[in-house]
Design a protein around this motif. Structure first.
Motif, PDB file in Angstrom:
ATOM      1  N   CYS A   1      79.789 -23.797 -13.564  1.00  0.00           N
ATOM      2  CA  CYS A   1      80.796 -24.255 -14.529  1.00  0.00           C
ATOM      3  C   CYS A   1      81.727 -23.139 -15.003  1.00  0.00           C
ATOM      4  CB  CYS A   1      80.104 -24.915 -15.718  1.00  0.00           C
ATOM      5  SG  CYS A   1      79.220 -26.419 -15.258  1.00  0.00           S
TER       6      CYS A   1
ATOM      7  N   ALA B 155      76.596 -26.257 -19.464  1.00  0.00           N
ATOM      8  CA  ALA B 155      77.772 -26.600 -18.672  1.00  0.00           C
ATOM      9  C   ALA B 155      78.993 -26.794 -19.563  1.00  0.00           C
ATOM     10  CB  ALA B 155      77.491 -27.866 -17.861  1.00  0.00           C
TER      11      ALA B 155
ATOM     12  N   TRP C  25      70.786 -28.304 -19.700  1.00  0.00           N
ATOM     13  CA  TRP C  25      71.835 -27.743 -18.860  1.00  0.00           C
ATOM     14  C   TRP C  25      73.200 -28.324 -19.190  1.00  0.00           C
ATOM     15  CZ3 TRP C  25      74.972 -30.726 -15.871  1.00  0.00           C
ATOM     16  CH2 TRP C  25      74.527 -32.036 -15.598  1.00  0.00           C
TER      17      TRP C  25
ATOM     18  N   ALA D 246      73.939 -23.786 -14.106  1.00  0.00           N
ATOM     19  CA  ALA D 246      75.023 -24.362 -14.895  1.00  0.00           C
ATOM     20  C   ALA D 246      76.061 -23.299 -15.239  1.00  0.00           C
ATOM     21  CB  ALA D 246      74.472 -25.000 -16.169  1.00  0.00           C
TER      22      ALA D 246
END
Length: 238
Positions: A163, A129, A125, A159
């Motif tokens: 993000c 991100a 992840w 993520a």
């Protein structure tokens, strides 16, 4: 019908639709999108989200839709609807790649490509991100590429959604500022300054993220590395 034949037919149909969409991508006019979604009435937000998700699967430019979302729904609701549409499209592309082509690609790519995939999987992840926080990577292509890995689907979706917030908010606000400028709304200068500030913050994110990722971590010294004081004396025996 065998599973391989069914997979081939689905891929062929999807490839044909993507080719047609790319051929007519110049027809994706923001004004037409605004008019079409506005004409949907109460179903406008849902229509917009579905169009955004479909655009992500078909390699259509999401930036146009993000700007349109800000113009249609304002900075807050527009950001929310843009995030939902982009996340849904990213999830669909990821699943298409994982369940239709991932096994085939893994069997045929060379050692270097496999090592690259394994490196992405090791990051998990965190890699997702990083690529979402730094909006320099091609969004639509990246969705399919990450589907080739074994990154857990839930980690990927979370993520992605979290993000993408900074860049989505910045571009949504630009769309909102454009609508305000066209309509001569009050507070235009303030709206424009906020848009510029958000864009500047997003532009600074790559440097900040790379700096944070490259910062070495300092582990506490192990007992074997702890220096022993030379002042230690033994008790004097009398």
């Amino acid at each position: 019908m065998s599973k391989q034949l069914a997979r081939l037919l689905v891929l062929s149909a999807l490839g044909g639709v993507i080719a047609v969409a790319l051929l007519y991508r110049e027809q994706l006019d923001p004004a037409a999108i605004l008019a079409w979604v506005a004409s949907a009435g109460p179903a406008g937000p849902l229509t917009f989200i579905l169009v955004y998700a479909l655009a992500a699967v078909l390699f259509l430019p999401g930036s146009v839709l993000t700007l349109a979302g800000g113009a249609l729904f304002g900075p807050l609701w527009g950001t929310l609807f843009n995030l939902i549409g982009a996340s849904l499209g990213a999830a669909l592309a990821f699943l298409v790649s994982r369940y239709l082509v991932a096994d085939w690609v893994r069997r045929r790519v060379g050692g270097r490509a496999n090592r690259l995939i394994e490196g992405v999987e090791a990051e998990g992840w965190r890699f997702v991100a990083f690529t979402r926080l730094v909006p320099l990577f091609p969004f639509n292509l990246l969705n399919y590429a990450l589907g080739l890995t074994r990154i857990p689907f839930l980690h990927y979706v979370l993520a992605t959604a979290v993000c993408m917030v900074p860049a989505t908010l910045a571009f949504t606000w630009i769309g909102f500022a454009g609508r305000e400028a066209a309509g001569g709304g009050e507070g235009l200068i303030q709206t424009g300054l906020i848009a510029l500030g958000l864009v500047a913050a997003v532009a600074f994110l790559p440097r900040l993220v790379i700096r944070l990722r490259g910062r070495p971590t300092q582990d506490p010294p192990s007992p074997a590395q702890t220096p022993v004081s030379s002042d230690t004396t033994t008790p004097r025996q009398e």
